[in-house]
Design a protein around this motif. Sequence first.
Motif, PDB file in Angstrom:
ATOM      1  N   ALA A 293      50.890  57.497 -35.532  1.00  0.00           N
ATOM      2  CA  ALA A 293      51.484  57.088 -34.261  1.00  0.00           C
ATOM      3  C   ALA A 293      50.609  55.981 -33.690  1.00  0.00           C
ATOM      4  CB  ALA A 293      51.564  58.259 -33.286  1.00  0.00           C
ATOM      5  N   ILE A 294      51.210  55.087 -32.935  1.00  0.00           N
ATOM      6  CA  ILE A 294      50.444  53.987 -32.351  1.00  0.00           C
ATOM      7  C   ILE A 294      50.934  53.714 -30.944  1.00  0.00           C
ATOM      8  CG2 ILE A 294      51.966  52.257 -33.425  1.00  0.00           C
ATOM      9  CD1 ILE A 294      49.511  50.384 -33.521  1.00  0.00           C
ATOM     10  N   ILE A 295      49.972  53.493 -30.052  1.00  0.00           N
ATOM     11  CA  ILE A 295      50.248  53.025 -28.694  1.00  0.00           C
ATOM     12  C   ILE A 295      49.474  51.734 -28.528  1.00  0.00           C
ATOM     13  CG2 ILE A 295      50.037  53.501 -26.231  1.00  0.00           C
ATOM     14  CD1 ILE A 295      49.999  56.499 -26.929  1.00  0.00           C
ATOM     15  N   ALA A 296      50.169  50.657 -28.198  1.00  0.00           N
ATOM     16  CA  ALA A 296      49.526  49.353 -28.037  1.00  0.00           C
ATOM     17  C   ALA A 296      50.240  48.574 -26.951  1.00  0.00           C
ATOM     18  CB  ALA A 296      49.547  48.573 -29.350  1.00  0.00           C
ATOM     19  N   PRO A 297      49.517  47.678 -26.269  1.00  0.00           N
ATOM     20  CA  PRO A 297      50.169  46.908 -25.203  1.00  0.00           C
ATOM     21  C   PRO A 297      51.053  45.781 -25.702  1.00  0.00           C
ATOM     22  CG  PRO A 297      47.813  46.413 -25.289  1.00  0.00           C
ATOM     23  CD  PRO A 297      48.067  47.498 -26.282  1.00  0.00           C
ATOM     24  N   GLU A 298      50.919  45.422 -27.001  1.00  0.00           N
ATOM     25  CA  GLU A 298      51.684  44.286 -27.514  1.00  0.00           C
ATOM     26  C   GLU A 298      52.685  44.753 -28.569  1.00  0.00           C
ATOM     27  OE1 GLU A 298      47.174  43.378 -27.588  1.00  0.00           O
ATOM     28  OE2 GLU A 298      48.538  44.828 -28.538  1.00  0.00           O
ATOM     29  N   ALA A 300      53.667  42.914 -30.910  1.00  0.00           N
ATOM     30  CA  ALA A 300      53.189  42.377 -32.185  1.00  0.00           C
ATOM     31  C   ALA A 300      52.287  43.372 -32.910  1.00  0.00           C
ATOM     32  CB  ALA A 300      52.443  41.065 -31.957  1.00  0.00           C
ATOM     33  N   GLU A 301      51.520  44.142 -32.165  1.00  0.00           N
ATOM     34  CA  GLU A 301      50.644  45.129 -32.787  1.00  0.00           C
ATOM     35  C   GLU A 301      51.460  46.294 -33.345  1.00  0.00           C
ATOM     36  OE1 GLU A 301      47.425  46.299 -34.456  1.00  0.00           O
ATOM     37  OE2 GLU A 301      47.243  44.618 -33.075  1.00  0.00           O
ATOM     38  N   LEU A 302      52.504  46.671 -32.656  1.00  0.00           N
ATOM     39  CA  LEU A 302      53.389  47.715 -33.177  1.00  0.00           C
ATOM     40  C   LEU A 302      54.076  47.235 -34.460  1.00  0.00           C
ATOM     41  CD1 LEU A 302      55.108  48.910 -29.859  1.00  0.00           C
ATOM     42  CD2 LEU A 302      52.976  49.722 -30.876  1.00  0.00           C
ATOM     43  N   ALA A 303      54.487  45.982 -34.456  1.00  0.00           N
ATOM     44  CA  ALA A 303      55.154  45.425 -35.640  1.00  0.00           C
ATOM     45  C   ALA A 303      54.189  45.374 -36.824  1.00  0.00           C
ATOM     46  CB  ALA A 303      55.683  44.029 -35.323  1.00  0.00           C
ATOM     47  N   ARG A 304      52.938  45.059 -36.571  1.00  0.00           N
ATOM     48  CA  ARG A 304      51.942  45.031 -37.642  1.00  0.00           C
ATOM     49  C   ARG A 304      51.812  46.405 -38.282  1.00  0.00           C
ATOM     50  NH1 ARG A 304      45.863  43.489 -36.115  1.00  0.00           N
ATOM     51  NH2 ARG A 304      46.661  41.361 -36.081  1.00  0.00           N
ATOM     52  N   ALA A 305      51.759  47.447 -37.443  1.00  0.00           N
ATOM     53  CA  ALA A 305      51.650  48.804 -37.984  1.00  0.00           C
ATOM     54  C   ALA A 305      52.882  49.182 -38.793  1.00  0.00           C
ATOM     55  CB  ALA A 305      51.427  49.795 -36.841  1.00  0.00           C
TER      56      ALA A 305
END
Length: 556
Positions: A293-298, A300-305
Amino acid sequence: MTAGGLFLRDHQTTLGADALIQCLRDAGVTCIFSLSGNQIMPVYDAILDSGIRLVHVRHEAAAVYMAEAWAQLTGQIGVALVTAGAGFGNALGALISARASETPVLLLSGDSPRGQDGMGAFQEMDQVAMARPITKFATRASTADQLPGELAQAIATAHSGRPGPVHLALPVDVLTSPLEGPATFDATPDVQDLRQSDAEGILAFMNTAQRPLVLVGPAMARTRTGGALAQLESALNAPVICMESPRGLRDPSLGALIDLTRNADRILLLGKSADFTTGFLGKDMGAPDARFAIIAPEEAELARARARIGNRLDVAAQADALPALRRIVSCATHAPDRAAWLAEAKQALALRADLPADTATHLHPIQVGAAIEAQLARAPGSVLICDGGEFGQWMQAIRHDGPRVINGVSGAIGAGPAYAIAASIACPDVPVIAAMGDGTAGFLLAEYETAAREGARFTAVIGNDNLWNAEHQIQIREFGADRTHGCTLSSQARYDLSASALGGFGVYVDANDPAALQGALDQAQASGLPACVNVRIVPAPAPVVQGKSAASEATH
């Protein structure tokens, strides 16, 4: 031009420079780190009666590094003020560290007059184009009346989302022009909170785990967030680990972290980038059946994961890390009992590299770290600064519960003296110990004069192996011991004497004697001056913690 000079005035009119300083004060700024120059002297004049402290440094990069450490230790935005041309250029490289360490830093730079744009003005250049790739936001002030709003946007951006550095260029004619109306200033950052449904999804994700891990990024370090990480660990009954080293999963301060990441069945990245420090979410991240699971403000960071792990990603939520943490804590109820897993994690993270059995002519970095660790333990709340390559990695393994500032994910070295000065000013009532290699020490050694002039008190421990040791070790490892060259430093260099000559205190430790080092540290602390303990050490590659994974790799 008046007889008194170009900028002489009645001080009844609010100029752009006055508005700038008034707004900085309204934003909670109490200290500015600067190196003077033509275009920013109106700002110096405005600072004079503002109550803001001005720390005048010897190199523009030092001003940015001081601002970085100041921000991490105080929670304020760190402010660096430099002039145009080469002054601005000198400051740029240090912004790379602030960007990687996720630190809110405001770089203010003098600039040529807008009225002379395109005419070949003195030090005319496109500063914004130079700063934009390494900052979150970069702009050039438009007019005196628009300056407060542009400053507010810069400060709000530095604090919002994933914190980081911003840049505002200050044309000198904007600074010296009067405001035609009242200044309007609101630097409140935007906040992306975690949606309730996402918080519930994260909790469901974690509650199905037997061996979960939460990894957070540099902005969430304990120095900056207080007890927040401990609260999350208690709420989830899961280890919460901050990663802020370029060595990532092999960060020596995190022991055998890689044993945990390879064995985890659920991994939550909370504001932690899925980058090289996490092995690009490859084989070292998670058991074969692990979910993420990932929580990120961007986005783009979610897309990278998503691109890296595809359908193994169960939850991807866009939110700021600290508000998301608080929302998760507030929503958590009954987490599963994972006492055994927590105990295993604690044991793994506490592991450290062993002292080699063979004797040497000089102290090993482990022995230097042990002496510093003992010194820090005497005064709770002491600040530890770590900077450097191989020696710096050994020093990051020091066990320390107080505030810590390190040279971070960027891998840059040289900031140590500047970090130490800022730490001393920010935390004047506790000892500050800065551990750095001899390569590192040379970058900003002249800042000892700044420290003495500003009354900064710290002890810098320089691990002196007469080498650019990180590169020396690469030569040995990659090309062979018979191919080492070009990475030696002078065996005659006496950094302690240089510190003394610049107004500080210096002591030299040349013996393979831990007691002698402890005595030198005591002398340095008692001196009441910016001190340098120059200690000869054996060249040692960065530490490798012998956890389960290291032992397994060694047998194959």
